[in-house]
Design a protein around this motif. Sequence first.
Motif, mmCIF file in Angstrom:
data_model
loop_
_atom_site.group_PDB
_atom_site.id
_atom_site.type_symbol
_atom_site.label_atom_id
_atom_site.label_comp_id
_atom_site.label_asym_id
_atom_site.label_seq_id
_atom_site.Cartn_x
_atom_site.Cartn_y
_atom_site.Cartn_z
ATOM 1 N N LEU A 61 0.827 -1.202 0.000
ATOM 2 C CA LEU A 61 0.000 0.000 0.000
ATOM 3 C C LEU A 61 0.867 1.260 0.000
ATOM 4 O O LEU A 61 0.629 2.190 -0.770
ATOM 5 C CB LEU A 61 -0.932 -0.003 1.202
ATOM 6 C CG LEU A 61 -1.861 1.187 1.375
ATOM 7 C CD1 LEU A 61 -2.809 1.305 0.181
ATOM 8 C CD2 LEU A 61 -2.643 1.068 2.666
ATOM 9 N N ARG A 62 1.893 1.283 0.825
ATOM 10 C CA ARG A 62 2.804 2.438 0.879
ATOM 11 C C ARG A 62 3.552 2.609 -0.435
ATOM 12 O O ARG A 62 3.768 3.721 -0.892
ATOM 13 C CB ARG A 62 3.779 2.284 2.036
ATOM 14 C CG ARG A 62 3.113 2.492 3.363
ATOM 15 C CD ARG A 62 4.077 2.392 4.497
ATOM 16 N NE ARG A 62 3.396 2.614 5.765
ATOM 17 C CZ ARG A 62 3.800 2.157 6.917
ATOM 18 N NH1 ARG A 62 4.919 1.471 6.991
ATOM 19 N NH2 ARG A 62 3.110 2.396 8.009
ATOM 20 N N ARG A 63 3.964 1.481 -1.032
ATOM 21 C CA ARG A 63 4.663 1.551 -2.321
ATOM 22 C C ARG A 63 3.761 2.168 -3.383
ATOM 23 O O ARG A 63 4.174 3.036 -4.142
ATOM 24 C CB ARG A 63 5.106 0.156 -2.760
ATOM 25 C CG ARG A 63 5.988 0.179 -4.015
ATOM 26 C CD ARG A 63 6.101 -1.180 -4.654
ATOM 27 N NE ARG A 63 4.846 -1.666 -5.192
ATOM 28 C CZ ARG A 63 4.238 -1.209 -6.292
ATOM 29 N NH1 ARG A 63 4.760 -0.220 -6.969
ATOM 30 N NH2 ARG A 63 3.106 -1.727 -6.708
ATOM 31 N N GLN A 64 2.497 1.757 -3.409
ATOM 32 C CA GLN A 64 1.550 2.304 -4.374
ATOM 33 C C GLN A 64 1.310 3.788 -4.129
ATOM 34 O O GLN A 64 1.254 4.575 -5.077
ATOM 35 C CB GLN A 64 0.222 1.543 -4.312
ATOM 36 C CG GLN A 64 0.301 0.146 -4.852
ATOM 37 C CD GLN A 64 -0.979 -0.632 -4.648
ATOM 38 O OE1 GLN A 64 -1.961 -0.136 -4.109
ATOM 39 N NE2 GLN A 64 -0.983 -1.893 -5.071
ATOM 40 N N GLN A 65 1.167 4.175 -2.851
ATOM 41 C CA GLN A 65 0.952 5.582 -2.522
ATOM 42 C C GLN A 65 2.145 6.426 -2.941
ATOM 43 O O GLN A 65 1.985 7.525 -3.468
ATOM 44 C CB GLN A 65 0.677 5.746 -1.025
ATOM 45 C CG GLN A 65 -0.660 5.209 -0.610
ATOM 46 C CD GLN A 65 -0.836 5.181 0.899
ATOM 47 O OE1 GLN A 65 0.135 5.205 1.654
ATOM 48 N NE2 GLN A 65 -2.085 5.128 1.341
ATOM 49 N N LEU A 66 3.354 5.925 -2.711
ATOM 50 C CA LEU A 66 4.562 6.644 -3.104
ATOM 51 C C LEU A 66 4.640 6.785 -4.619
ATOM 52 O O LEU A 66 4.947 7.862 -5.136
ATOM 53 C CB LEU A 66 5.795 5.925 -2.572
ATOM 54 C CG LEU A 66 7.145 6.561 -2.902
ATOM 55 C CD1 LEU A 66 7.232 7.978 -2.346
ATOM 56 C CD2 LEU A 66 8.275 5.708 -2.364
ATOM 57 N N ALA A 67 4.337 5.714 -5.322
ATOM 58 C CA ALA A 67 4.372 5.767 -6.781
ATOM 59 C C ALA A 67 3.362 6.785 -7.309
ATOM 60 O O ALA A 67 3.668 7.560 -8.217
ATOM 61 C CB ALA A 67 4.088 4.383 -7.368
ATOM 62 N N GLU A 68 2.169 6.807 -6.730
ATOM 63 C CA GLU A 68 1.152 7.767 -7.171
ATOM 64 C C GLU A 68 1.558 9.195 -6.847
ATOM 65 O O GLU A 68 1.312 10.111 -7.631
ATOM 66 C CB GLU A 68 -0.192 7.437 -6.514
ATOM 67 C CG GLU A 68 -0.829 6.170 -7.032
ATOM 68 C CD GLU A 68 -2.059 5.760 -6.250
ATOM 69 O OE1 GLU A 68 -2.507 6.528 -5.373
ATOM 70 O OE2 GLU A 68 -2.570 4.658 -6.515
ATOM 71 N N ALA A 69 2.211 9.389 -5.716
ATOM 72 C CA ALA A 69 2.645 10.733 -5.327
ATOM 73 C C ALA A 69 3.762 11.247 -6.226
ATOM 74 O O ALA A 69 3.894 12.450 -6.431
ATOM 75 C CB ALA A 69 3.109 10.736 -3.874
ATOM 76 N N GLN A 70 4.548 10.348 -6.782
ATOM 77 C CA GLN A 70 5.672 10.750 -7.618
ATOM 78 C C GLN A 70 5.280 11.020 -9.061
ATOM 79 O O GLN A 70 6.056 11.600 -9.811
ATOM 80 C CB GLN A 70 6.764 9.680 -7.577
ATOM 81 C CG GLN A 70 7.441 9.594 -6.238
ATOM 82 C CD GLN A 70 8.470 8.492 -6.192
ATOM 83 O OE1 GLN A 70 8.527 7.641 -7.072
ATOM 84 N NE2 GLN A 70 9.286 8.488 -5.158
#
Length: 84
Positions: free
Chosen positions: A63-72
């Motif tokens: 979930l954190r990986r996906q959130q980071l990818a979306e934020a970038q």
Amino acid sequence: MEHDGWKCRGADGLAKGPLLAAPRPLPLTEHETVAAPVETLRPWCATCWRRARKQAAEQVAELRRQQLAEAQIGLDLDLFGGAR
């Protein structure tokens, strides 16, 4: 795995030891675990609880990986100018 009584019996039929109480399904964060209603508590043997905690930690990491990818996605990657 559901545990009947006070002991977990593995595939070999042998008791694994005393059980502990934890919510099922295991929440993704410690704050959710602490706030879990008593009605959600279920018996767990240590082996099954550790396995479930590992799976929950993997879900949190994904979930954190996906959130980071979306934020970038919207970041300007040319931070220093002179993109190559």
